[in-house]
Design an enzyme around this catalytic site. Structure first.
Site, mmCIF file in Angstrom:
data_model
loop_
_atom_site.group_PDB
_atom_site.id
_atom_site.type_symbol
_atom_site.label_atom_id
_atom_site.label_comp_id
_atom_site.label_asym_id
_atom_site.label_seq_id
_atom_site.Cartn_x
_atom_site.Cartn_y
_atom_site.Cartn_z
ATOM 1 N N CYS A 40 69.820 -8.694 -103.846
ATOM 2 C CA CYS A 40 70.982 -7.653 -103.615
ATOM 3 C C CYS A 40 70.294 -7.090 -102.292
ATOM 4 C CB CYS A 40 71.435 -6.700 -104.784
ATOM 5 S SG CYS A 40 70.264 -5.538 -105.294
ATOM 6 N N ARG A 56 70.973 -3.907 -108.083
ATOM 7 C CA ARG A 56 72.145 -4.427 -108.709
ATOM 8 C C ARG A 56 71.698 -5.915 -109.158
ATOM 9 N NH1 ARG A 56 76.177 -4.132 -103.647
ATOM 10 N NH2 ARG A 56 74.072 -3.829 -102.745
#
Lengths: 298, 142
Positions: free
Chosen positions: A247, A252
């Site tokens: 990410c 994430r």
């Protein structure tokens, strides 16, 4: 595993149902001495406002990072952190957090770099726990320090470095950022411009699957069937593929790494924690802009 | 009124005197002092500007009345760090003159001794808020 897994029916279809616990399960285990609850948040003060009774706080920025070398803790430092958090090698660690459990998943990933045998996520994280009306407290958690062993960090199994990503080009990559970051319309996630890079776009060949597609409105993980529809059917990934997720700074993508590895049973999935903040500014690293994954010929 | 610079020095010394964990406790206390929005803004969130540099939704609005600056800031209860930053800026800048606010030190976020306690990345949210306050003051005093 000394502490029995949560037998919640939702989890049974996942590849590794023992990696998740529900609020009901955790509530029933609040006083279980073999369970250590860890809160790991985006907001560094949130734990201090309130937390699940008995939980300890582990912050990604201030506890898990080694700032001098821009890396994670080494074995002795992790042993020190775990010991002062009351975690022993035998503990069942249950991690939860704010922001859809991103930082909780990140912390879990770091625990796995040290091969902690039993670490689980609270499905739905902090928000669901509170929305379900379960108890939180401001009370300081009394910790009985342990003596956690020094374990060498395993940077091979679950972690990818930039040179490995370069060699990996041509094999499956999953970009979990927002669509605008993927295409190169913006260098940062909406509302997070402080984590920009010098270029915008994605790593050649990466497929775009924003992390949030794996989560329900209430921040719990989607069912196995729904997840298979996204990653296997729509994106054509296979459980034995060599996959790297990334990410912007790796939080994430830890969430997606967790989904692929433990919920769908992928056997070879790594998180590239350098992610776009590194790749986007890295000398000699090719990028692609636009909606197509693109290719790079070495 | 005590100058922004003296208030900053005082706050900075308060943080510097504490260990890293206690700095967080102080920041949390300061977060609790953030005044709630007056009704005219509480009922009209559309009047407020979103601070995109912050990870959590934080909104601000600046009024300039007779050369003095009033700052209105809000952030959700589940974002106490952001509320702490907003409260710091409110305490340092609210009620000062346009030129005092515009001349508030650019390195204010770095002088609070919070980098180790909350991380550089999070401090950048404070920087974003300060810049947006100054921009609104410039626009509204032009």
């Amino acid at each position: 595993m000394t502490v029995p897994a949560d037998t919640h029916p939702k989890f049974s279809s996942y590849a590794h149902p023992e990696m998740l616990v529900s609020g009901e399960w955790l509530e029933a285990n609040l006083n279980n001495p073999d369970v250590v609850i860890v809160e790991s948040d985006e907001d560094v003060l949130l734990y201090d406002v309130s937390h699940i009774p008995g939980a300890v706080k582990i912050d990604w920025h201030t506890d898990l990072n080694q700032p001098v070398v821009r890396d994670y803790l080494q074995g002795p430092e992790f042993a020190e952190l775990a010991s002062r958090s009351g975690i022993s090698r035998e503990s069942t660690v249950v991690i939860y957090g704010d922001a859809s459990n991103w930082w909780a998943a990140y912390a879990l990933w770091v625990f796995k770099l040290f091969g902690h045998p039993d670490v689980r996520l609270l499905d739905g994280g902090r928000e669901k726990w509170i929305n379900d009306g379960r108890v939180v407290t401001k009370d300081k958690t009394e910790v009985e320090p342990t003596n956690y062993p020094v374990i060498d960090r395993d940077d091979v199994t679950d972690r990818a470095f930039r040179d490995q990503v370069l060699e990996h080009l041509g094999k499956p990559l999953v970009d979990v950022r927002s669509p605008q970051e993927y295409t190169g319309e913006r260098t940062h996630m909406p509302n997070y411009p402080q984590e920009g890079a010098l270029r915008a776009g994605h790593i050649p060949g990466a497929q775009s699957v924003p992390w949030s597609r794996a989560a329900n409105e209430d921040k719990t993980f989607k069912s196995r069937e729904e997840l298979e529809e996204i990653y296997l059917v729509e994106k054509g990934l296979k459980a034995d593929d060599d996959v790297i997720a990334y990410c912007r700074i790796g939080e994430r993508s830890s969430h997606t790494w967790f989904v692929l590895k433990y919920l769908l049973g992928f056997t070879n999935v790594r998180n590239y924690d350098g992610s776009w903040t590194e790749w986007g500014s890295l000398v000699g690293a090719p990028i692609v802009q636009g909606e197509a994954p693109g290719v790079f010929s070495k | 009124m005590t100058s922004i610079e003296s208030k900053l020095d005082e706050l900075s010394a308060d943080f510097a005197d504490l260990g890293v964990r206690d700095r967080l406790t102080l920041l949390l206390e300061i977060a609790g002092e953030l005044p709630s929005l007056p009704e005219r803004y509480a009922d009209h969130p559309d009047l407020l500007e979103r601070v995109e540099e912050c990870q959590s939704p934080v909104y601000l609005f600046v009024e300039v009345n007779g050369g003095l600056v009033n700052i209105f800031l809000t952030a959700p209860e589940e974002a106490p760090t952001t509320r702490g930053f907003a409260s710091i800026l409110h305490q340092l800048l609210d009620g000062h003159t346009v030129s005092e606010v515009l001349n508030a030190p650019e390195d204010l976020p770095d002088r609070l001794h919070l980098r180790e306690a909350v991380s550089l990345l999070r401090i950048n949210g404070l920087r974003g808020m300060l810049n947006r306050i100054k921009r609104q003051v410039r626009e509204k005093s032009a």
